[in-house]
Motif scaffolding. Structure first.
Motif, PDB file in Angstrom:
ATOM      1  N   HIS A  63       3.365   0.916   8.020  1.00 11.73           N
ATOM      2  CA  HIS A  63       4.156   1.634   9.024  1.00 11.73           C
ATOM      3  C   HIS A  63       4.846   2.862   8.435  1.00 11.73           C
ATOM      4  N   SER A  64       4.459   3.240   7.233  1.00 10.25           N
ATOM      5  CA  SER A  64       5.113   4.371   6.561  1.00 10.25           C
ATOM      6  C   SER A  64       4.591   5.725   7.019  1.00 10.25           C
ATOM      7  N   VAL A  65       3.508   5.729   7.801  1.00  5.89           N
ATOM      8  CA  VAL A  65       2.973   6.978   8.341  1.00  5.89           C
ATOM      9  C   VAL A  65       2.991   6.883   9.862  1.00  5.89           C
ATOM     10  N   PRO A  66       2.899   8.017  10.578  1.00  2.00           N
ATOM     11  CA  PRO A  66       2.923   7.963  12.043  1.00  2.00           C
ATOM     12  C   PRO A  66       1.749   7.171  12.612  1.00  2.00           C
ATOM     13  N   PHE A  99       0.832  -1.200   0.000  1.00  6.21           N
ATOM     14  CA  PHE A  99       0.000   0.000   0.000  1.00  6.21           C
ATOM     15  C   PHE A  99       0.869   1.254   0.000  1.00  6.21           C
ATOM     16  N   HIS A 100       0.356   2.333  -0.601  1.00  8.51           N
ATOM     17  CA  HIS A 100       0.907   3.676  -0.457  1.00  8.51           C
ATOM     18  C   HIS A 100      -0.184   4.573   0.115  1.00  8.51           C
ATOM     19  N   LEU A 108      -1.547   3.608  17.173  1.00 11.67           N
ATOM     20  CA  LEU A 108      -0.945   2.429  16.562  1.00 11.67           C
ATOM     21  C   LEU A 108      -0.942   2.554  15.046  1.00 11.67           C
ATOM     22  N   HIS A 109      -0.092   1.756  14.409  1.00 12.77           N
ATOM     23  CA  HIS A 109      -0.186   1.570  12.967  1.00 12.77           C
ATOM     24  C   HIS A 109      -1.341   0.621  12.663  1.00 12.77           C
ATOM     25  N   VAL A 139       1.742  -9.053   7.967  1.00  9.37           N
ATOM     26  CA  VAL A 139       2.604  -8.464   6.939  1.00  9.37           C
ATOM     27  C   VAL A 139       2.477  -6.939   6.947  1.00  9.37           C
ATOM     28  N   SER A 140       2.101  -6.372   8.091  1.00  9.87           N
ATOM     29  CA  SER A 140       1.817  -4.942   8.187  1.00  9.87           C
ATOM     30  C   SER A 140       2.995  -4.084   7.741  1.00  9.87           C
ATOM     31  N   THR A 141       4.196  -4.436   8.187  1.00  6.42           N
ATOM     32  CA  THR A 141       5.375  -3.622   7.879  1.00  6.42           C
ATOM     33  C   THR A 141       5.711  -3.675   6.395  1.00  6.42           C
TER      34      THR A 141
END
Length: 551
Positions: free
Chosen positions: A424-427, A33-34, A401-402, A417-419
Motif C-alpha cells: 500500500h506504499s504506492v497509489p 516489499f519495496h 486497487l493496491h 498481509v498486503s499492508t
C-alpha cells in the motif's frame, strides 16, 4: 552463463530435508516489499490507447515475461504493449513492446531496439521458453489478430520467425503456454484465445440517455476455441488443435496454467474462461486431450455461478504433493481455490482456506503462488484492479486497487498481509500482468507488475527473516532443454518446472524452494518429462544448482 551451466552441471540431482510436515504451521516469518522501479531504471508505461469509445480490447493488455535472454545469469524483463485503435498499429514509439536488460544490482537498461523485439500490433501476453533446444530462451507474443514468435539468435538479438514457423494470427489471443504435451523432448505451444471482436462491430454498452459508455460484458461476444501447435523439431509447428481435441470446445479464455495434476507423466492444461465454465484439458497420453473441468470440480465454484475468471496458477499450496489451482476474479466473486484431492478430483477450498472472506471485495488479474518468505510454504501474490473503469458510478467497488499479498499459514489457510508487506506504499492502480523472479539473485523472489496508463512496478523482496532457499535450474537432455514439466520434491515440498504464471505472463528462472532454517537439504528427487528420475544428496542451501538430466 552457458559456460557456468556447463561447468556446474550435476549428474545427480535433487534436494530435501527436515522441512515442516504438511499441515504444520510455520513460524510467522514476515513478508516485506519495496517498490523500486524508478531507481531501477524500469521506465515503462503500459499504453492501452484508452478512449471514450470503450473498445473492449482496451481492458486486456499488460502481460509480462521474465527470462535471461542473454545468458548472463540475470533475469531480464519483457513488457507487452497496446497500439492505436482501430487500426491496431504501433504508430508511435510509446506503443512499443519493451525489453529491459538486467544490469545487476537491481538496475535495468532498455535494449528493445538492439534486440529487435518492439513487435507489431496490439499485444496482450508473452511466454518465454527455449522451443528449439539451442540453449537460448525464445519468446511468443499473443495479441489481437496478430501473434509473433521470436527466435533468440544467441547474440543479443531476436528474429521474427512467425510465418516460416507456421504460427497463425487472425484471432484475439491473450496468452501462450509452453509444454511438451507428447513428451518427445520438444516444446509445444498452447495459445489461449478470448472472443470474436472487431472495432467495426463494437456495440454501445452503458446508458445512452446520459451518453455514458462503459466496456461491454463478455456475454455480448462469441466464444473461440484455443489453439495447440505441435513442435515438429525442424523450426516449424503443426496446428493439432482439432486432432488433439483442444478445438472441440470453445470458450472465452483468459489464462493458461499447466501441470500434471493426476501425476501420470503427461502435462495437463487448465484454462480460465470469462463468464463460461473453466476448462481442464486432461492429457490422455496418446496425443489427445479430454475436457474434464466440470467433472473434476474446477469448472465452477460450488455455488455453480459463472464469474469473471481472470488469471490462474497451478501448483501445490498445501504441501501434499498434488498441484492445486488458484483463480482470481472480480469483487463479489471471490478468488476460487481448488484443492487437488487426487484421482482426478478437486474440492472447492475457497471458503475453508479463508480466501473467500479475504477476497470478497478484491478484484484480481494475475495470481502468483510462490514462497515469498522462504518458510517452506507457497504464499499468494495478486495484481489487483477491477475491469470496469467506471464501476464506482454504479457500485461501491473500486476500479484502481493496491496489489494483494496472502500469507500461507501452513495449515491450509491464508492471511491478508498486503499492508504490512508494503504493497500500500504506492497509489492504487489498474494493475494487470505480473511475473516473478529473483532479479538481484539474493534468494528472495521479487515481482514485476504492469498497470494500464501507469508505470510498471518492480517490487523488491526485502523480507527480513534470514530463511534459507534453493533454486534448481534444469537442463534437459532427453527432455526439453528447459526441463518444462519436470516435477521436483524437497522434503514435503513439491513444485514443477513451468513458465506459465498468472495472467498473460511468463516466468523462466527455474524451480525455487524456501528452506526455513535448514542449512542443507539431504535429499532431492526430480522426475523428468522423459520419465528419468534423479536424486541429489546433501545439497547446501542458499545457492542456484544447475542440474543436467542423465542421458
Amino acid at each position: 552463463m552457458k559456460e557456468l551451466v556447463r561447468n556446474s552441471l550435476l549428474s545427480a540431482v535433487l534436494v530435501g530435508c527436515c522441512l515442516p510436515l504438511a499441515g504444520a504451521p510455520p513460524d510467522d516469518a514476515p513478508i516485506r516489499f519495496h517498490e523500486v522501479a524508478a531507481s531501477a531504471g524500469l521506465d515503462f508505461t503500459l499504453d492501452n490507447h484508452a478512449s471514450e469509445n470503450k473498445h473492449y480490447i482496451e481492458t486486456m493488455p499488460g502481460g509480462v515475461a521474465v527470462f535471461d535472454y542473454n545468458g548472463d545469469g540475470l533475469t531480464d524483463i519483457y513488457f507487452t504493449n497496446g497500439a492505436e485503435i482501430p487500426w491496431l498499429r504501433k504508430s508511435d514509439p510509446k506503443y512499443s513492446n519493451r525489453l529491459f536488460r538486467n544490469e545487476g544490482s537491481m538496475k535495468f537498461r532498455d535494449v528493445t531496439r538492439e534486440a529487435g523485439v518492439a513487435a507489431e500490433g496490439y499485444s496482450i501476453g508473452a511466454a518465454a521458453a527455449d522451443y528449439d533446444n539451442d540453449g537460448d530462451p525464445d519468446l511468443f507474443v499473443a495479441g489481437v489478430n496478430r501473434n509473433i514468435l521470436y527466435r533468440n539468435r544467441g547474440d543479443g538479438q531476436f528474429e521474427d520467425v512467425t510465418v516460416p514457423a507456421g504460427i497463425q494470427s487472425g484471432r484475439w489471443a491473450v496468452a501462450g503456454g509452453w509444454l511438451d504435451y507428447d513428451n518427445d523432448g520438444r516444446l509445444d505451444l498452447f495459445v489461449v484465445n478470448y472472443v470474436q471482436w472487431s472495432a467495426e462491430q463494437e456495440r454501445f454498452c452503458g446508458d445512452p440517455g446520459r451518453a455514458l459508455r462503459v466496456y461491454c460484458h463478455p456475454k455480448y461476444y462469441s466464444e473461440l476455441a484455443n489453439t495447440l501447435y505441435r513442435n515438429r523439431g525442424d523450426g516449424t509447428f503443426e496446428d493439432v488443435s482439432a486432432k488433439s481435441g483442444i478445438a472441440k470446445v470453445a470458450g472465452k479464455g483468459m489464462a493458461v496454467a499447466i501441470a500434471d495434476y493426476n501425476l501420470d507423466g503427461f502435462q495437463d492444461v487448465f484454462v480460465t474462461n470469462d463468464y463460461v465454465s473453466n476448462y481442464l484439458f486432461r492429457n490422455r497420453g496418446d496425443g489427445t486431450f479430454e475436457e474434464t473441468g466440470l467433472l473434476a470440480g474446477v469448472g465452477l465454484r460450488d455455488n455453480g455461478q459463472y464469474i469473471s475468471d481472470m488469471g490462474a496458477d497451478f501448483r501445490d499450496y498445501d504441501n501434499d504433493g498434488l498441484p492445486d489451482i488458484v483463480v482470481v476474479a472480480l469483487a463479489g466473486q471471490t478468488f476460487p481455490l481448488f484443492r487437488n484431492l487426487g484421482r482426478g478430483a478437486f474440492r472447492d477450498a475457497t471458503q475453508a482456506s479463508g480466501l473467500g472472506r479475504l477476497s470478497l471485495k478484491q478484484s484480481g488479474w494475475s495470481p502468483l503462488l510462490a514462497d515469498f518468505n522462504n518458510d517452506g510454504w507457497k504464499d499468494l501474490f495478486v495484481s489487483s484492479s477491477h475491469v470496469n473503469d467506471r464501476i464506482e458510478m454504479f457500485e461501491t467497488n473500486r476500479y484502481r486497487l493496491h496489489n494483494a499479498m496472502f500469507l500461507n499459514a501452513g495449515d491450509g489457510t491464508f492471511r491478508d498481509v498486503s499492508t504490512v508487506a508494503g504493497l500500500h506504499s504506492v497509489p492504487e492502480r489498474a494493475h494487470r500482468g505480473a511475473a516473478i523472479a529473483d532479479f538481484n539473485n539474493d534468494g528472495r523472489l521479487d515481482v514485476v507488475v504492469t498497470a494500464l496508463g501507469d508505470r510498471a512496478e518492480l517490487w523488491e523482496n526485502v523480507s527480513p527473516e534470514e530463511n534459507r532457499w534453493l533454486r534448481l535450474r534444469l537442463v534437459g537432455t532427453r527432455s526439453n532443454r528447459d526441463g518444462i514439466g519436470a516435477r521436483v520434491r524437497i522434503g514435503n515440498q513439491h513444485n514443477h518446472m513451468t513458465t506459465s504464471y498468472g495472467y498473460s505472463s511468463s516466468s523462466l528462472q527455474g524451480v525455487h524452494f524456501g528452506l526455513g532454517k535448514q542449512n542443507r537439504v539431504e535429499h532431492i528427487e526430480i522426475t523428468w518429462p522423459s520419465g528419468a528420475r534423479q536424486a541429489l544428496e546433501n545439497v547446501a542451501a542458499n545457492q542456484v544448482v544447475n542440474v543436467r538430466e542423465p542421458e
